[in-house]
Structure formats: C-alpha cells, structure tokens
Design a protein around this motif. Sequence first.
Motif, PDB file in Angstrom:
ATOM      1  N   LEU A  17      34.783  12.069   8.812  1.00 42.96           N
ATOM      2  CA  LEU A  17      33.795  11.575  10.041  1.00 42.96           C
ATOM      3  C   LEU A  17      33.933  12.649  11.042  1.00 42.96           C
ATOM      4  O   LEU A  17      34.885  12.997  11.605  1.00 42.96           O
ATOM      5  N   VAL A  18      32.826  13.425  11.150  1.00 45.20           N
ATOM      6  CA  VAL A  18      32.589  14.314  12.212  1.00 45.20           C
ATOM      7  C   VAL A  18      31.691  13.675  13.439  1.00 45.20           C
ATOM      8  O   VAL A  18      30.564  13.385  13.223  1.00 45.20           O
ATOM      9  N   VAL A  19      32.397  13.985  14.677  1.00 47.16           N
ATOM     10  CA  VAL A  19      31.733  13.256  15.978  1.00 47.16           C
ATOM     11  C   VAL A  19      31.492  14.181  16.966  1.00 47.16           C
ATOM     12  O   VAL A  19      32.467  14.775  17.258  1.00 47.16           O
ATOM     13  N   ASN A  20      30.543  14.090  17.717  1.00 46.36           N
ATOM     14  CA  ASN A  20      30.445  15.048  19.084  1.00 46.36           C
ATOM     15  C   ASN A  20      29.339  14.392  19.757  1.00 46.36           C
ATOM     16  O   ASN A  20      28.379  13.510  19.415  1.00 46.36           O
ATOM     17  N   GLY A  21      29.079  14.869  21.005  1.00 46.96           N
ATOM     18  CA  GLY A  21      27.840  14.856  21.931  1.00 46.96           C
ATOM     19  C   GLY A  21      27.056  15.653  21.803  1.00 46.96           C
ATOM     20  O   GLY A  21      27.083  16.923  21.231  1.00 46.96           O
TER      21      GLY A  21
ATOM     22  N   LEU B 247      46.470  12.196   3.022  1.00 47.89           N
ATOM     23  CA  LEU B 247      45.279  11.407   3.839  1.00 47.89           C
ATOM     24  C   LEU B 247      44.528  10.755   3.196  1.00 47.89           C
ATOM     25  O   LEU B 247      44.063  10.790   2.057  1.00 47.89           O
ATOM     26  N   ARG B 248      44.101   9.496   3.875  1.00 41.51           N
ATOM     27  CA  ARG B 248      43.234   8.929   3.164  1.00 41.51           C
ATOM     28  C   ARG B 248      41.807   8.935   3.797  1.00 41.51           C
ATOM     29  O   ARG B 248      40.892   9.233   2.941  1.00 41.51           O
ATOM     30  N   LYS B 249      41.694   9.010   5.095  1.00 45.06           N
ATOM     31  CA  LYS B 249      40.657   9.105   5.783  1.00 45.06           C
ATOM     32  C   LYS B 249      40.692  10.237   7.009  1.00 45.06           C
ATOM     33  O   LYS B 249      41.711   9.985   7.563  1.00 45.06           O
ATOM     34  N   LEU B 250      39.694  10.925   7.269  1.00 51.98           N
ATOM     35  CA  LEU B 250      39.913  11.927   8.445  1.00 51.98           C
ATOM     36  C   LEU B 250      38.815  11.865   9.527  1.00 51.98           C
ATOM     37  O   LEU B 250      37.497  11.554   8.821  1.00 51.98           O
ATOM     38  N   ALA B 251      39.090  11.750  10.685  1.00 50.92           N
ATOM     39  CA  ALA B 251      38.086  11.849  11.831  1.00 50.92           C
ATOM     40  C   ALA B 251      38.209  12.899  12.746  1.00 50.92           C
ATOM     41  O   ALA B 251      39.460  13.094  13.323  1.00 50.92           O
ATOM     42  N   LEU B 252      37.063  13.717  12.949  1.00 49.12           N
ATOM     43  CA  LEU B 252      37.365  14.930  13.751  1.00 49.12           C
ATOM     44  C   LEU B 252      36.374  14.879  14.913  1.00 49.12           C
ATOM     45  O   LEU B 252      35.046  14.743  14.682  1.00 49.12           O
ATOM     46  N   LEU B 253      36.776  14.726  16.188  1.00 49.05           N
ATOM     47  CA  LEU B 253      35.933  14.405  17.276  1.00 49.05           C
ATOM     48  C   LEU B 253      36.205  15.551  18.572  1.00 49.05           C
ATOM     49  O   LEU B 253      36.972  16.108  18.588  1.00 49.05           O
TER      50      LEU B 253
ATOM     51  N   LEU C  99      45.712  12.634  17.120  1.00 47.35           N
ATOM     52  CA  LEU C  99      46.218  13.704  17.856  1.00 47.35           C
ATOM     53  C   LEU C  99      45.325  13.948  19.095  1.00 47.35           C
ATOM     54  O   LEU C  99      43.998  14.263  18.829  1.00 47.35           O
ATOM     55  N   GLN C 100      45.733  14.480  20.225  1.00 44.74           N
ATOM     56  CA  GLN C 100      45.041  14.274  21.496  1.00 44.74           C
ATOM     57  C   GLN C 100      44.846  15.941  21.786  1.00 44.74           C
ATOM     58  O   GLN C 100      45.278  16.712  21.143  1.00 44.74           O
ATOM     59  N   HIS C 101      44.066  16.167  22.874  1.00 43.26           N
ATOM     60  CA  HIS C 101      43.420  17.368  23.143  1.00 43.26           C
ATOM     61  C   HIS C 101      44.130  18.275  23.950  1.00 43.26           C
ATOM     62  O   HIS C 101      45.267  17.758  23.992  1.00 43.26           O
ATOM     63  N   PHE C 102      43.950  19.427  24.116  1.00 45.92           N
ATOM     64  CA  PHE C 102      44.704  20.536  24.961  1.00 45.92           C
ATOM     65  C   PHE C 102      45.533  19.884  26.049  1.00 45.92           C
ATOM     66  O   PHE C 102      44.799  19.270  26.836  1.00 45.92           O
ATOM     67  N   THR C 103      46.700  19.951  26.092  1.00 40.84           N
ATOM     68  CA  THR C 103      47.769  19.523  27.059  1.00 40.84           C
ATOM     69  C   THR C 103      47.638  18.229  27.259  1.00 40.84           C
ATOM     70  O   THR C 103      48.744  17.393  28.049  1.00 40.84           O
ATOM     71  N   GLY C 104      46.840  17.303  26.431  1.00 43.24           N
ATOM     72  CA  GLY C 104      47.018  15.828  26.647  1.00 43.24           C
ATOM     73  C   GLY C 104      47.981  15.116  25.918  1.00 43.24           C
ATOM     74  O   GLY C 104      48.604  15.690  24.876  1.00 43.24           O
ATOM     75  N   GLY C 105      48.356  14.102  26.597  1.00 45.91           N
ATOM     76  CA  GLY C 105      49.538  13.320  26.139  1.00 45.91           C
ATOM     77  C   GLY C 105      48.805  11.665  25.531  1.00 45.91           C
ATOM     78  O   GLY C 105      47.658  11.629  25.619  1.00 45.91           O
TER      79      GLY C 105
ATOM     80  N   ASP D  73      45.482   7.289   7.860  1.00 42.34           N
ATOM     81  CA  ASP D  73      44.393   7.933   8.496  1.00 42.34           C
ATOM     82  C   ASP D  73      44.800   9.099   9.449  1.00 42.34           C
ATOM     83  O   ASP D  73      45.693   8.564  10.231  1.00 42.34           O
ATOM     84  N   LEU D  74      43.815   9.902   9.564  1.00 42.53           N
ATOM     85  CA  LEU D  74      44.472  10.879  10.679  1.00 42.53           C
ATOM     86  C   LEU D  74      42.973  10.989  11.670  1.00 42.53           C
ATOM     87  O   LEU D  74      41.831  11.487  11.233  1.00 42.53           O
ATOM     88  N   LEU D  75      43.348  10.913  12.790  1.00 41.69           N
ATOM     89  CA  LEU D  75      42.045  11.135  13.938  1.00 41.69           C
ATOM     90  C   LEU D  75      42.610  12.469  15.029  1.00 41.69           C
ATOM     91  O   LEU D  75      43.740  12.219  15.314  1.00 41.69           O
ATOM     92  N   GLY D  76      41.580  13.324  14.995  1.00 36.94           N
ATOM     93  CA  GLY D  76      41.888  14.313  16.187  1.00 36.94           C
ATOM     94  C   GLY D  76      40.919  14.613  17.025  1.00 36.94           C
ATOM     95  O   GLY D  76      39.834  14.669  16.564  1.00 36.94           O
TER      96      GLY D  76
END
Length: 278
Positions: free
Chosen positions: A222-226, A120-126, A35-41, A98-101
């Motif tokens: 999994l939570v990921v950021n800079g 959901l099996r696993k979730l990634a939040l970026l 799942l992509q960011h604001f307005t992103g395709g 699995d779901l990645l957003g």
Amino acid sequence: MNQHKTAPTQHVVVGETRYAYRRFGDEGGNPIVLLQHFTGGMDHWDPLLTDGLARKRPVILVNNAGVASSTGTAPPTIEGMAGCIAEFVDALQLPTFDLLGFSMGGMVAQAYAKQHGDRLRKLALLGTSPRGGEPTPYQAEVAQRASGNANLEDFAWLFFGHSEAGRAAAAAFWQRRHERTEDVDPPSGMATIMAQVAAGRDWLVPHGERFADLAAISCPTLVVNGSLDVMLPTINSFHLQQHLPDAQLVLYPDAGHAAQFQYPELFLAHLLLFLDGH
C-alpha cells in the motif's frame, strides 16, 4: 492492555547496539513493525494510528541504531539501516510480519523488503520515495523550515496541507503526539542526524536501471501520500505504484508529507482494509 502512551520502552541487544522498542496490542494478530521518519523516534507516531492498529495485532515501534533512545552508530546508507532492522526482527524472533515505513522509514522498509521479502506479509509505504526518486523543488524552504521543526507553523508546512483545514489538522496531531509525558524518547544526536542526511543523499542515486530494483519487492504493498508532498514529491508515490509488482496507491486531497496524520481515521480505515483483506 498497554496503549501508545503507556507501553513501556523495552530493549534488545544485538552486538554493540541496544535497540529501544515498544510492543503493545492484541498478541493474537499479525505483528506490524513501524519505521519512523528522518531523526524521528517512537514518540513521533500518532496514537490514533498506533492504538487503532493495536486493537487487532501487536504493534512494534522501534528506533533504529543511534536514533533517540537506541544506542549504536547510525548507518550512512538506507541499506545499512535496513540491515539494522533485519537484526532487530531476528532478535525478536518474528518469523513473518507486516512492515510500515514513513518517509525515511519507508525507504528503509523498501530496502528491507528487497532482501527479506520472504519474511513480509504486507508492506505499507507512506510519504516516501524509491531509490533514484525525484528530489524536492522546495529544497531551500524545506531546509530552512526543517531547522525549526519544533515550531508548529513550520511543522505544519512541512508535513500537512497548506489550507486552514490542513493547519488545524496539524495542530490536532501535535496535541495527540505529545500525550505521552513519561518514559519519552530523547532527541537524536548530531552524529545520527548527519548519518541520516548522508543516507538520504545516497538514496537519490539509482542502482542500475532506475526503479528496476523495485521488482524484487513481491509482497502486497500500500502506497500512501498527500496531494502536495513538499519533502518527497508526490510523483514518487506514483513511481512506486507503477514499478512495484503488487501495489495500490492512495492519495489524499489537500494533504502533504504526513497525510496519514492529517486524515488519521480515514487512513486507519484504508490501512485496516489492506492489512485484513485477502
């Protein structure tokens, strides 16, 4: 096997919405929906990430209702967007996945997980934040630069680390992201943009006790950021890790909102360890 830049755009119709999606990769593994960011395709993903994931599993990129090549009306709440994803995965008959957003996509992923955790099996939040999270202290500059998002300099400031290495990583990602030249997504329209702005503002308001709703997300996360996310402050990733029942946190140095695109090989290695581990 199709890859990021050759996978054909497909469509599935649910009610009055025609969802655009691309599916590619090894069909023998666990599917992962992105799942992509604001307005992103779909064209805003990094081919290094999507093709890396596709080596061992089906990768499904989707545009939410009203976004880019999907038709329908973009909901003005994150929960409404999650409802769209629920009907999309039902239409594809995905029993578990699995779901990645990323960014706003990470908010939608959270809202989906609260309601449909059994799927959901696993979730990634970026590069994302919980409902009721901290707003950016850089609001004025973010708004100014976001309006010129097609400009590489502004894009790099918004999404990447602010050093020379960060700017170089942004330029490299920018080149990769534009590798697909046929069957590309159109930009999202103004009605969709305004609905997403409303949804982002609504997401800042807690529902009940702040962060208590995260207890409903039981799957491994999994939570990921800079280290310096100027769009959705990095402290929000810490809030997620602290309040999700089963979460681990990775922060990358000299990186911003899109740390996964600044360190694509390292992030892919971390993500695969998470997805393929027990």
